[in-house]
Structure formats: C-alpha cells, structure tokens
Design a protein around this motif. Structure first.
Motif, short mmCIF file in Angstrom:
data_model
loop_
_atom_site.label_atom_id
_atom_site.label_comp_id
_atom_site.label_asym_id
_atom_site.label_seq_id
_atom_site.Cartn_x
_atom_site.Cartn_y
_atom_site.Cartn_z
N SER A 1 -3.79 2.92 -2.80
CA SER A 1 -5.22 3.23 -2.90
C SER A 1 -5.47 4.11 -4.12
N ARG B 1 -5.25 3.13 2.53
CA ARG B 1 -4.18 2.29 3.07
C ARG B 1 -2.83 2.93 2.79
N LEU C 1 -14.44 1.12 4.50
CA LEU C 1 -13.09 0.61 4.74
C LEU C 1 -12.52 -0.17 3.57
N ARG C 2 -13.10 -0.07 2.38
CA ARG C 2 -12.68 -0.94 1.28
C ARG C 2 -11.22 -0.73 0.88
N GLU C 3 -10.70 0.50 0.98
CA GLU C 3 -9.31 0.71 0.58
C GLU C 3 -8.34 0.11 1.57
N LEU C 4 -8.74 -0.02 2.83
CA LEU C 4 -7.90 -0.66 3.83
C LEU C 4 -7.95 -2.18 3.71
N GLU C 5 -8.99 -2.68 3.09
CA GLU C 5 -9.19 -4.14 3.00
C GLU C 5 -8.56 -4.76 1.77
N ARG C 6 -8.00 -3.92 0.88
CA ARG C 6 -7.29 -4.50 -0.26
C ARG C 6 -5.83 -4.10 -0.19
N ASP C 7 -4.99 -4.92 -0.79
CA ASP C 7 -3.55 -4.69 -0.74
C ASP C 7 -3.13 -3.62 -1.74
#
Length: 221
Positions: free
Chosen positions: A88, A46, A79-85
């Motif tokens: 990264s 992200r 996609l886990r890094e894109l799904e958390r605020d």
C-alpha cells in the motif's frame, strides 16, 4: 483564517493497518474532521512496506472498522488499498483519489508525527504534495526539527490555520494538535494475548462481539 463556505469540502484520509482499530485512531480522525471541516475516511492498508504485516486479515479488519464506525456519519471507510494487489503506497492512493474527486477539491493526508518523520523514505515522497496537503497530528505543544529535505519541505509549505487548506487543492502542510490518547494497537494485542480485556481502549462494539477480536486471542501461546 476561516474557510470560505463556498469552497468544496476537503477530503481527508487516515491510513493504517487498524490491527485492531482503537479509540486513539477514532478520536484522532474525529478531531481532524471537526478542525478541518473535512470528510474523513479511514483507509486500511493491505500490506505496509515499512511495518510488520497485520495479525488480522483484511476482511477481519474491515469487519472491526465497520462495527466501530456504526451509528455515526462523520467518519467513513475507504477500501481501495485492500482492493488492489501489492504493498500500500500512499502515492498510488493519492493518485487514485485525485482522479476520483477531480483537480479542485482539497485532499488531505493525515499522518502521525512518527509517520511524518519517516516520510523521506516513502516512495516518491516529494510528489505527495502534488496530490494532497499533509497534516501532521501532533500531541506535544511543539514539533521537532526534522532532518534535511523533510524539514525544508515542511518550512516551505507550512500554513498556520486549517482554513488555508481550503484555498488550494494540495501542496500545503499543517500541524494539528489532537488529544493525547496514548493507546497503541500493539498494546491492545498484548492484552488480548494475555487473556485480559482491553475495555475502554476499544469501541464497545468490538468487545460485544467475540468473533471480531478472535484473531488476536487465537494467537495466544
């Protein structure tokens, strides 16, 4: 050393902004999957603490990755890094993955030489080895001597062959030589800004759909 066929298949991740994804990324991931007998996932970031922020948005980069990975099953997408605020951080990602795959499955963090050289500036960098093996993707015949604590960690954890990574879930280091494809995302972006076509640097699927590369052409002065 060959891997024990009864051992769990390693999971390897290759992170980056993929802004845009190109053949250098894909070939490195493919060769790592073959050499390590691993499931390999590309893991778009992200926001990266150590680099400028991506030109293309998260959804646009995911669309490019999905197009690039279509038609094969060896490489996947995470996609886990894109799904958390927030930024990264690799340590957060490895903790999350370890909780998902369990304590025994080998987990591998794939890094380029430049990224590994700066590892000692990363958040909780020595703890990365508690969760994963680190594999440095190298193009020259030999690796440089890294400074101080990083070189010490490297020497203590270094193994000679990929099979050794299957014998423990984490904690080891390996140098893996890959094909020397000197392609950079900044080079591709510069060509697009100049109105040129980066054919044979990118997957054909990205060139076939004008919408996928629109964020970079839109940045032309």
């Amino acid at each position: 050393m060959t891997a024990d066929p009864r051992a769990p298949q390693p999971l390897a991740i290759l992170g980056g902004t993929f802004d845009p994804v190109h053949h250098g990324h894909l070939r490195a991931a493919w060769e790592a999957a073959e050499a390590l007998h691993a499931e390999v996932r590309l893991l778009p970031a992200r926001a990266t603490p150590h680099r400028p922020q991506p030109v293309a948005g998260a959804a646009q980069r995911v669309a490019m990755l999905r197009a690039a990975l279509a038609g094969q099953s060896r490489l996947g997408l995470d996609l886990r890094e894109l799904e958390r605020d927030g930024p990264s951080y690799s340590i957060d990602t490895l903790e999350s993955l370890r909780g998902e795959i369990g304590a025994q499955r080998p987990l591998i963090l794939l890094l380029g030489q430049d990224a590994f050289a700066g590892l000692s500036t990363w958040r909780r960098w020595t703890e990365l080895f508690d969760f994963a093996h680190l594999v440095v993707l190298t193009r020259p015949a030999s690796l440089p001597a890294w400074p101080g604590p990083l070189q010490q960690q490297w020497q203590q954890r270094l193994v000679a062959a990929p099979g050794a990574l299957c014998l423990a879930p984490a904690g080891r280091a390996l140098a893996l030589r890959i094909s020397a494809l000197e392609i950079s995302a900044s080079q591709v972006r510069a060509l697009l800004v100049a109105g040129r076509e980066p054919r044979y640097l990118l997957p054909e699927a990205l060139l076939s759909d004008p919408a996928l590369l629109a964020p970079y052409r839109a940045s032309r002065a």
